[in-house]
Enzyme design. Structure first.
Site, PDB file in Angstrom:
ATOM      1  N   HIS A  44      32.080 111.766 -61.057  1.00 38.55           N
ATOM      2  CA  HIS A  44      31.529 112.138 -59.750  1.00 38.55           C
ATOM      3  C   HIS A  44      32.625 112.866 -58.973  1.00 38.55           C
ATOM      4  CE1 HIS A  44      27.982 109.492 -60.240  1.00 38.55           C
ATOM      5  NE2 HIS A  44      28.823 108.746 -60.934  1.00 38.55           N
ATOM      6  N   PHE A  45      32.397 114.148 -58.690  1.00 41.14           N
ATOM      7  CA  PHE A  45      33.399 114.943 -57.971  1.00 41.14           C
ATOM      8  C   PHE A  45      33.034 115.166 -56.503  1.00 41.14           C
ATOM      9  CE2 PHE A  45      35.848 117.117 -61.718  1.00 41.14           C
ATOM     10  CZ  PHE A  45      36.433 115.893 -62.007  1.00 41.14           C
ATOM     11  N   ARG A  46      31.871 114.708 -56.090  1.00 40.76           N
ATOM     12  CA  ARG A  46      31.506 114.535 -54.662  1.00 40.76           C
ATOM     13  C   ARG A  46      31.366 115.817 -53.837  1.00 40.76           C
ATOM     14  NH1 ARG A  46      29.856 109.511 -55.751  1.00 40.76           N
ATOM     15  NH2 ARG A  46      31.475 107.921 -55.788  1.00 40.76           N
ATOM     16  N   ASN A  83      24.657 113.695 -58.090  1.00 42.21           N
ATOM     17  CA  ASN A  83      24.372 112.998 -56.818  1.00 42.21           C
ATOM     18  C   ASN A  83      25.220 113.593 -55.699  1.00 42.21           C
ATOM     19  OD1 ASN A  83      26.655 111.867 -58.014  1.00 42.21           O
ATOM     20  ND2 ASN A  83      26.352 109.866 -57.072  1.00 42.21           N
ATOM     21  N   HIS A 129      20.648 106.353 -66.042  1.00 43.47           N
ATOM     22  CA  HIS A 129      21.208 105.254 -65.254  1.00 43.47           C
ATOM     23  C   HIS A 129      20.068 104.232 -65.182  1.00 43.47           C
ATOM     24  CE1 HIS A 129      23.342 103.472 -61.659  1.00 43.47           C
ATOM     25  NE2 HIS A 129      22.128 102.999 -61.505  1.00 43.47           N
ATOM     26  N   HIS A 189      26.854 104.133 -68.936  1.00 48.49           N
ATOM     27  CA  HIS A 189      27.513 102.848 -68.653  1.00 48.49           C
ATOM     28  C   HIS A 189      26.728 101.610 -69.102  1.00 48.49           C
ATOM     29  CE1 HIS A 189      25.003 103.588 -65.167  1.00 48.49           C
ATOM     30  NE2 HIS A 189      25.879 104.327 -64.568  1.00 48.49           N
ATOM     31  N   ASN A 227      28.383  99.620 -60.053  1.00 49.53           N
ATOM     32  CA  ASN A 227      26.996  99.561 -60.492  1.00 49.53           C
ATOM     33  C   ASN A 227      26.849 100.359 -61.786  1.00 49.53           C
ATOM     34  OD1 ASN A 227      24.291  99.051 -60.503  1.00 49.53           O
ATOM     35  ND2 ASN A 227      23.764 100.654 -59.029  1.00 49.53           N
ATOM     36  N   ASP A 250      32.925 107.008 -65.609  1.00 47.73           N
ATOM     37  CA  ASP A 250      32.146 106.849 -64.374  1.00 47.73           C
ATOM     38  C   ASP A 250      33.084 106.914 -63.162  1.00 47.73           C
ATOM     39  OD1 ASP A 250      30.120 106.505 -62.558  1.00 47.73           O
ATOM     40  OD2 ASP A 250      29.664 104.437 -63.105  1.00 47.73           O
ATOM     41  N   GLY A 309      31.513 101.325 -56.998  1.00 43.95           N
ATOM     42  CA  GLY A 309      32.195 102.293 -57.864  1.00 43.95           C
ATOM     43  C   GLY A 309      33.705 102.284 -57.740  1.00 43.95           C
TER      44      GLY A 309
HETATM   45 ZN    ZN Z   1      27.924 107.328 -62.262  1.00 46.64          ZN
END
Ligand code: ZN
EC number: 3.5.2.3
Length: 439
Positions: A63-65, A95, A180, A233, A280, A307, A326
């Protein structure tokens, strides 16, 4: 200029470990030999002194946001963390804000990844709008725009009809569907695994059936559609057993496990304030942890993915009830796996290369090198496996410091990472860390 790496430990095409001298010119590996190579005057010579040289690591789950949550991480800082961890290719989750759910947005995202990424940053498209809509996104258009696969990571796909439609569409464009697993109706507002530990701490527990019941559903749908179905995951014993059975049934399924589900379980949670143990899926029971380890070692679980989920200090403040889910993973993955699997004798260097390079490249059909050989693209990582050190958050290149492994003493440190023949990380000149002002 040529780069000559002398005395590197490599895993060759047969899986054997050998000491070699490696010559890199331009973006290619030009020679791998066991005899001395005379350097030219202007060659850059690196004495590896037995450090392990591998094709660059690949992480199919980060996740690089950016865009939307740049206070947590950006493509620049995330990819610097990746390079510092020895990763040369990552697959970034959708996301974001906006969620890449249309071809125009996906193309914009790929441009951002290309412009700001220090390494190869591939991009997933979302299965549906907001990661929650029941109508499937235009998967054919997204694939044509360059989506590497499809996922609503962070949210489970609640409706079987939505999942079935997404699988059919992904199958038609020959791209993986990444799940997921989280059935919302079984989560009970859980912030950790349901059971005795949650009860002791007085915290709401999520039923592990939220993962396993959805996995059972999806495996049946995957068999019906023939899609490549990838489990993100995987964290439960029953989940490992389901994947094992599905593989014997001929379902095209692959699975990943995160370092934290291999190395930690719910008994590590001593207090509700240890928010770097909140993720999660949650940390499960010791029996679950043993099962994911066994599954990885016997090949039921194909690969390790971090993750990497950076959060700001403020987002992780408080206790389990309020803190974000996370933890980060890119900068701690190699030393943790090296220490707990290779140094301990549980697995071999060739297996580590399988989990972090070969399996992800082949499952996701990536154009990344998977074995050190002459002519390969010089996406490389080198690790000093004699180096003992304590994981220090101040040294992280990531914007975030939310790792439960800070303070652990581990073996193995990235000394050099190259992408397309360019050095993108060099430990001797590393001054990326900048967390001294963090609390
Ligand atoms: Zn993830």
């Amino acid at each position: 200029m040529r780069l000559l790496i002398k005395g590197a430990t490599i895993v060759d095409e047969t899986g054997a470990v050998a000491r070699r001298n490696v010559l890199i010119q331009g973006d290619k590996v030009m020679a791998i030999v066991d005899h001395d190579l005379e350097p030219n005057d202007d060659d850059h010579v690196i004495e590896a002194q037995g450090a392990v040289l591998m094709p660059g690591l690949i992480d199919v789950h980060v996740h690089f946001r950016e865009p939307g949550f740049e206070d947590k991480e950006t493509i620049a800082t995330g990819s610097r963390a990746a390079a510092r961890g020895g990763f040369t290719t990552v697959l970034a989750m959708p996301n974001l804000n906006p969620v890449p759910v249309k071809a125009t947005l996906l193309r914009q995202q790929l441009r951002r990844n290309e412009e700001s990424g220090l390494i190869h940053v591939k991009q997933y498209g979302a299965i549906s709008a907001n990661l929650t809509a029941e109508t499937v996104s235009p998967i054919e258009e997204l694939a044509a725009a360059g989506a590497i696969g499809f996922t609503n990571d962070g949210k489970g796909v609640q409706s079987a009809a939505t999942m079935l439609a997404a699988m059919k569409a992904a199958k038609a464009v020959n791209r993986p569907l990444v799940a997921h697993l989280e059935d919302q109706s079984l989560m009970n507002g859980g912030v950790m695994n349901m059971g005795e530990r949650a009860d002791q701490l007085g915290l709401p527990g999520a039923d592990p059936l939220a993962e396993t019941s959805q996995l059972a559903r999806d495996l049946v749908l995957a068999q019906a559609t023939g899609v490549h179905y990838h489990v993100a995951h995987l964290s439960t014993k029953v989940g490992v057993e389901l994947v094992r059975v599905a593989k014997t049934m001929g379902v095209h399924v692959t699975a990943e496990v995160s370092p934290h589900h291999l190395l930690l379980d719910e008994t590590d949670i001593q207090s509700a304030t240890q928010t770097n143990l909140k993720m999660n899926p949650p940390l499960r029971t010791p029996a679950d942890r043993e099962a994911v380890i066994a599954g990885l070692l016997d090949g039921t679980i194909d690969m390790v993915a971090t993750d990497h989920a950076p959060h700001s200090v403020a987002d992780k403040r408080g206790d389990f009830r309020t803190a974000a889910f996370g933890i980060t993973g890119l900068e701690t993955c190699f030393p943790l796996l090296y220490t707990h699997f290779i140094e301990s004798g549980l697995a071999t260097l060739a297996q580590l290369q399988q989990w972090l390079v070969k399996a992800p490249a082949s499952a996701f059909d990536l154009d990344a090198p998977t074995v050190l050989k002459v002519g390969m693209k010089a996406d490389l990582a080198m690790f000093d496996i004699s180096h003992r050190h304590t994981i220090n958050a101040n040294e992280f290149a990531s914007k975030a410091v939310n790792s439960p492994f800070v303070g652990q003493t581990v073996t193995g440190m990235t000394v050099l990472t190259m992408v397309d023949g360019e050095i993108v990380y060099d430990a001797t000149t590393d001054n990326t860390g900048g967390h001294d002002d963090n609390e």
